[in-house]
Write a protein that holds these residues in place. Structure first.
Motif, PDB file in Angstrom:
ATOM      1  N   ALA A  44       8.739  -8.319 -65.380  1.00  0.00           N
ATOM      2  CA  ALA A  44       8.459  -7.079 -66.111  1.00  0.00           C
ATOM      3  C   ALA A  44       9.731  -6.243 -66.253  1.00  0.00           C
ATOM      4  N   SER A  45      10.532  -6.195 -65.186  1.00  0.00           N
ATOM      5  CA  SER A  45      11.788  -5.445 -65.218  1.00  0.00           C
ATOM      6  C   SER A  45      12.769  -6.060 -66.209  1.00  0.00           C
ATOM      7  N   MET A  77      -7.486  -0.871 -43.146  1.00  0.00           N
ATOM      8  CA  MET A  77      -7.083  -1.914 -44.097  1.00  0.00           C
ATOM      9  C   MET A  77      -6.120  -1.338 -45.143  1.00  0.00           C
ATOM     10  N   ALA A  78      -5.143  -2.113 -45.462  1.00  0.00           N
ATOM     11  CA  ALA A  78      -4.115  -1.637 -46.384  1.00  0.00           C
ATOM     12  C   ALA A  78      -4.598  -1.674 -47.838  1.00  0.00           C
ATOM     13  N   THR A  79      -4.026  -0.794 -48.647  1.00  0.00           N
ATOM     14  CA  THR A  79      -4.192  -0.885 -50.094  1.00  0.00           C
ATOM     15  C   THR A  79      -3.275  -2.000 -50.590  1.00  0.00           C
ATOM     16  N   ILE A  80      -3.815  -2.931 -51.341  1.00  0.00           N
ATOM     17  CA  ILE A  80      -3.022  -4.050 -51.853  1.00  0.00           C
ATOM     18  C   ILE A  80      -2.269  -3.590 -53.109  1.00  0.00           C
ATOM     19  N   ILE A  81      -0.963  -3.707 -53.078  1.00  0.00           N
ATOM     20  CA  ILE A  81      -0.140  -3.354 -54.239  1.00  0.00           C
ATOM     21  C   ILE A  81      -0.168  -4.537 -55.203  1.00  0.00           C
ATOM     22  N   ASP A  82      -0.826  -4.342 -56.316  1.00  0.00           N
ATOM     23  CA  ASP A  82      -1.081  -5.430 -57.263  1.00  0.00           C
ATOM     24  C   ASP A  82       0.025  -5.491 -58.320  1.00  0.00           C
ATOM     25  N   GLY A  83       1.057  -6.258 -58.032  1.00  0.00           N
ATOM     26  CA  GLY A  83       2.172  -6.387 -58.954  1.00  0.00           C
ATOM     27  C   GLY A  83       1.786  -7.062 -60.251  1.00  0.00           C
ATOM     28  N   LYS A  84       0.804  -7.946 -60.174  1.00  0.00           N
ATOM     29  CA  LYS A  84       0.354  -8.645 -61.384  1.00  0.00           C
ATOM     30  C   LYS A  84      -0.256  -7.655 -62.374  1.00  0.00           C
ATOM     31  N   LYS A  85      -1.079  -6.742 -61.864  1.00  0.00           N
ATOM     32  CA  LYS A  85      -1.715  -5.745 -62.737  1.00  0.00           C
ATOM     33  C   LYS A  85      -0.669  -4.787 -63.316  1.00  0.00           C
ATOM     34  N   ILE A  86       0.235  -4.301 -62.447  1.00  0.00           N
ATOM     35  CA  ILE A  86       1.242  -3.343 -62.909  1.00  0.00           C
ATOM     36  C   ILE A  86       2.151  -3.998 -63.950  1.00  0.00           C
ATOM     37  N   SER A  87       2.508  -5.257 -63.727  1.00  0.00           N
ATOM     38  CA  SER A  87       3.372  -5.939 -64.691  1.00  0.00           C
ATOM     39  C   SER A  87       2.653  -6.117 -66.032  1.00  0.00           C
ATOM     40  N   THR A  88       1.337  -6.356 -65.978  1.00  0.00           N
ATOM     41  CA  THR A  88       0.548  -6.462 -67.209  1.00  0.00           C
ATOM     42  C   THR A  88       0.526  -5.124 -67.947  1.00  0.00           C
ATOM     43  N   ASP A  89       0.380  -4.041 -67.190  1.00  0.00           N
ATOM     44  CA  ASP A  89       0.414  -2.695 -67.784  1.00  0.00           C
ATOM     45  C   ASP A  89       1.753  -2.439 -68.471  1.00  0.00           C
ATOM     46  N   ILE A  90       2.848  -2.800 -67.782  1.00  0.00           N
ATOM     47  CA  ILE A  90       4.189  -2.581 -68.329  1.00  0.00           C
ATOM     48  C   ILE A  90       4.390  -3.392 -69.610  1.00  0.00           C
ATOM     49  N   LYS A  91       3.938  -4.633 -69.585  1.00  0.00           N
ATOM     50  CA  LYS A  91       4.091  -5.482 -70.775  1.00  0.00           C
ATOM     51  C   LYS A  91       3.292  -4.922 -71.955  1.00  0.00           C
ATOM     52  N   SER A  92       2.141  -4.330 -71.674  1.00  0.00           N
ATOM     53  CA  SER A  92       1.355  -3.700 -72.749  1.00  0.00           C
ATOM     54  C   SER A  92       2.108  -2.504 -73.325  1.00  0.00           C
ATOM     55  N   GLU A  93       2.748  -1.727 -72.444  1.00  0.00           N
ATOM     56  CA  GLU A  93       3.535  -0.571 -72.883  1.00  0.00           C
ATOM     57  C   GLU A  93       4.720  -1.022 -73.740  1.00  0.00           C
ATOM     58  N   ILE A  94       5.363  -2.110 -73.319  1.00  0.00           N
ATOM     59  CA  ILE A  94       6.515  -2.624 -74.074  1.00  0.00           C
ATOM     60  C   ILE A  94       6.065  -3.152 -75.434  1.00  0.00           C
ATOM     61  N   LYS A  95       4.940  -3.866 -75.463  1.00  0.00           N
ATOM     62  CA  LYS A  95       4.438  -4.411 -76.734  1.00  0.00           C
ATOM     63  C   LYS A  95       4.175  -3.283 -77.728  1.00  0.00           C
ATOM     64  N   ALA A  96       3.631  -2.173 -77.235  1.00  0.00           N
ATOM     65  CA  ALA A  96       3.371  -1.032 -78.121  1.00  0.00           C
ATOM     66  C   ALA A  96       4.674  -0.507 -78.725  1.00  0.00           C
TER      67      ALA A  96
END
Length: 290
Positions: A275-276, A1-20
């Motif tokens: 996010a980009s 079974m494949a690892t699901i690449i969770d773009g929603k989670k990564i984009s949330t992480d990026i937005k948190s980094e940008i907010k900081a």
């Protein structure tokens, strides 16, 4: 079974980094980055996408200006608004949401955007900088794909990467990024490619960005491949409240069991495009604020 690449989670992480970073700018007495968005007409999908961008601006603490125009606006008037944004020192970056009405030249509008404010990464100067050692504002969707690969620590160096779809918005710039930054061996396929499956089966990393639901089937993917599905198409579905569902290019149910990593649709590459856009806007703003 494949690892699901969770773009929603990564984009949330990026937005948190940008907010900081935005909070830090404000703590030093600087203003927040300011993004302007132009949308023409009443295309439902476009308004949905713009709504997502406005929501992202609010989440990271950006100021934003939404400029909505009737489909009947003349090309000349739209170009005048673009020029005004180019010269407005309070606007760090802006986008013109596509598609535009048939009477307006997309190329003419896009190329009239200042390269320093082109946070979609569309204009020739930014596109061409991909191959340099001093890349400028990157095309948002390919940039998002590269960020997903990095954050999931997926190795690209020396890998065979096959991209299906050679558009200027996704396939072509992504091929340059994977080659330049990723040190990969890249095959770029288009609608004229003969025996597409022969190429896709060679891929360690397979990207499809065509917009044809179910194009990539199980027999076209080698076992253990990383599969990135950029295609997003609205398909009628009476079981959904909206009357449609989003479908990718990949036959997800049958490809997922043999892939090593895979992006879902929705929730994969889509959130990364926004996010980009936020990353590019912050980058453009820093030139004005620091």
């Amino acid at each position: 079974m494949a690892t699901i690449i969770d773009g929603k989670k990564i984009s949330t992480d990026i937005k948190s980094e940008i907010k900081a970073q935005v909070d830090e700018l404000k703590s030093k007495g600087k203003r927040a980055p300011h993004l302007a968005i132009i949308i023409v007409g009443d295309d439902g999908a476009s308004h949905t996408y713009v709504g997502g961008k406005v929501k992202a601006c609010a989440a990271v603490g950006f100021e934003y200006t939404l400029m909505q125009f009737a489909e009947s606006i003349s090309e000349e008037k739209l170009l005048k608004h673009v020029h005004n944004l180019n010269t407005d020192e309070d606007i760090d970056g802006f986008i013109v949401q596509l598609p535009l009405p048939p009477h307006i030249s997309v190329d003419k509008v896009t190329e009239s955007i200042s390269s320093e404010k082109d946070v979609d990464g569309f204009v020739n100067e930014n596109f061409g900088s991909i191959t340099s050692d001093h890349a400028k504002l990157m095309p948002a969707t390919p940039f998002g794909v590269m960020e997903l690969l990095k954050r999931y620590e997926i190795e690209t160096e020396g890998k065979n990467c096959v991209i299906v779809g050679a558009s200027r918005l996704v396939g072509a710039p992504l091929a340059l990024m994977l080659s330049k930054e990723g040190n990969a061996t890249v095959t770029l396929c288009n609608k004229y490619t003969k025996d597409l499956a022969n190429h896709t089966r060679q891929a360690d990393i397979l990207v499809s960005a065509v917009g044809l639901p179910g194009l990539i089937t199980k027999d076209m993917v080698q076992k253990g491949a990383v599969v990135i599905d950029v295609g997003t198409t609205r398909v009628e579905d009476a079981t959904k409240k909206t009357g449609f569902r989003l479908s990718g290019d990949v036959d997800y149910a049958n490809v997922e069991p043999i892939a090593s990593y895979i992006t879902p649709v929705p929730g994969g590459v889509g959130p990364m495009t926004i996010a980009s856009l936020m990353i590019n806007t912050l980058q453009a703003a820093k030139k004005n604020l620091l």
